[in-house]
Design a protein around this motif. Sequence first.
Motif, short mmCIF file in Angstrom:
data_model
loop_
_atom_site.label_atom_id
_atom_site.label_comp_id
_atom_site.label_asym_id
_atom_site.label_seq_id
_atom_site.Cartn_x
_atom_site.Cartn_y
_atom_site.Cartn_z
N HIS A 350 -12.09 81.79 27.34
CA HIS A 350 -12.24 80.66 28.25
C HIS A 350 -12.10 81.20 29.65
CE1 HIS A 350 -7.87 80.80 28.87
NE2 HIS A 350 -7.75 80.82 27.55
N GLY A 351 -12.45 80.40 30.64
CA GLY A 351 -12.21 80.77 32.02
C GLY A 351 -10.89 80.20 32.50
N SER A 352 -10.78 79.97 33.81
CA SER A 352 -9.52 79.51 34.37
C SER A 352 -9.77 78.54 35.51
CB SER A 352 -8.69 80.70 34.88
OG SER A 352 -7.47 80.27 35.43
N VAL A 353 -9.31 77.30 35.32
CA VAL A 353 -9.37 76.27 36.36
C VAL A 353 -8.09 76.35 37.17
CG1 VAL A 353 -9.45 73.78 36.80
CG2 VAL A 353 -10.83 74.79 34.96
N ALA A 354 -8.21 76.41 38.49
CA ALA A 354 -7.04 76.65 39.34
C ALA A 354 -6.78 75.49 40.28
CB ALA A 354 -7.27 77.92 40.15
N VAL A 355 -5.50 75.21 40.49
CA VAL A 355 -5.07 74.27 41.52
C VAL A 355 -3.96 74.93 42.32
CG1 VAL A 355 -5.69 72.19 40.25
CG2 VAL A 355 -3.40 73.15 39.99
N HIS A 356 -3.61 74.32 43.44
CA HIS A 356 -2.51 74.83 44.27
C HIS A 356 -1.24 74.07 43.93
CE1 HIS A 356 -5.00 77.30 46.95
NE2 HIS A 356 -5.88 76.33 46.92
N THR A 357 -0.18 74.79 43.63
CA THR A 357 1.14 74.18 43.48
C THR A 357 2.10 74.98 44.34
OG1 THR A 357 1.50 75.49 41.50
CG2 THR A 357 0.77 73.25 41.17
N PRO A 358 2.39 74.52 45.55
CA PRO A 358 3.21 75.31 46.48
C PRO A 358 4.58 75.65 45.92
CG PRO A 358 2.12 73.50 47.62
CD PRO A 358 1.90 73.29 46.14
#
Length: 567
Positions: A350-358
């Motif tokens: 699979h790939g990788s979905v990214a979000v920002h979590t400071p």
Amino acid sequence: MARRARPLLSVLIAGASIALAAAGLNAGGAAQAAPRTKPTKVVIIVVDALSKEIVDKYDMANVKKLMADYVDTPNGYLGHTGSVTVVTHNVITSGLLPKHTGWTTEGYRDVDNILPDAKPTNAGDNLFISSDWGKDQIYAVQNYYGYPKLADYLSQTGTVATISPKVYAAYAYSGDASDIVITFGSANCPEPSTGAEDGHIYGSLRGPTGVGVPSYITGATCGGRYYVERNKVYDTGKLPAVMYPTSDNRYVVGDNDEHLGGDIWATDAALDVMDHEDWSGIFLTLPGVDKAAHMWGGVNDPGPTGLDGVELTHVEFAARTADEQVGRIMDKLEADGELDNTLVVLTADHGSVAVHTPPNGTETDPHFHGTVCNVAECGFNNWYYGDVENDAYLTPQASLQPLVATDNVGFSYNDSGIQTWLIDQSPAKKNEAAAIMANMPDVTAVWRNDGDHFTRVSPIRYDLMTTKAERKWFDQHAQELVDTQAAPYGPDLVATLADNTTYSVAGDHGGIQRAAQQIPIVFAGAGLGSRDVMAPVRSVDIMPTILKAMGITPTAAMDGVAYPLPK
């Protein structure tokens, strides 16, 4: 359903002609008239969570060289949901879509009471988390549905070895025809009362286990090369990594040069097998990129920060390490004189979905809909909701609460998609839950399991899709991808999510987004040329393509397409 007896493979008649146009081959270059020498060995390298985006951002030189020098698939993609490890490893070595393999994602309803610990039950119960399974559960489902795995074909001409630090990946990948399965066990090397011996490390160590594990891997005594240290957190006790931190050197390489873990551990084992066995197949998983991406947010990983920053837990280091292992394997095959006789497949699960979590946790990306929590492994409460047969997670994130409040959720698995199994599966209850899911944050559509397909039961939220490319991808692939879960053991409802959206941890998988689906699929070695296959090759196509390249007639139908590979 009893497992079918596996007939012996047969070899295709030599010299059968195949039209290159059927494979969508790149224009230019005539087909060779000389008879082709068929490979007799296969190496499959799965770099866990390796999206094309990660290959490019971290300039993975060996991966790019394979793409340039051999047969790449520029239009290739994963091709199914759930786009998760425990599913795709099985898809790759079965040639079947998840709806025909026995389980479709990390949630699972045992409708036929297949599992060894299953209980006769009403349809709404008997729910499991498939990534908690070991050998007995995975083999039980594979054998019940009776499909041959790639190891069934290859084990007739040599030893097949499967190597993966992840237990559930190892057994999903291998099937019970794999002669050797090497994975990690639990803390199976306690400190002996007699004290340490020279040349060994002791303590709470994690060591190799599996099926037919050779003595050159297990070692004569506890604490040899393939035992790695536990209780190694490094810098992952802080946000966002703490939601799914490392706790030992199973998925990261660590800093003990004599007992390196992760990708190096797996590759060392594969090279040892090559040295010791008359092998025909090696199936290898490199887990480092996946672990780092989950912890730090994939391509949004800021890298090591602060005084406690440690490079080896982060995505850049993991990508570089995985790339080096690809180079080591190719160098080994060439040095042994086996490269022209071996078909090498490089891909991802699979790939990788990214979000920002400071890091301070006081502010998060508006597309992160999990609970930001500061207790180790609390991210599992974002991934899972439900009291299932093999675990319980009953602290859902706020975004899931309206659905939970119906008191009709048996289990919900939430990553870059939402898959939900209901207790009451009546049409009215499905519609009630679907209406609630349609109003949850960043849901682009809700889909209902209608047996052999999913029916979209909500409007498409194009307004949540920020680019023309995202809208085009949805139109081209959303129905196809959710339909790969259309099975009675699959979810009752699926909610697709917008790009760069997760309900779980900083970097994740599972859904239809391009970042989760756009992975490398490369065929190398075996005298292959550099012309690319321009068709939309998927993970499910890998096994039939391997069998075609080797001249092996399948003994059972597959969902994948067998593409001819240009020399």
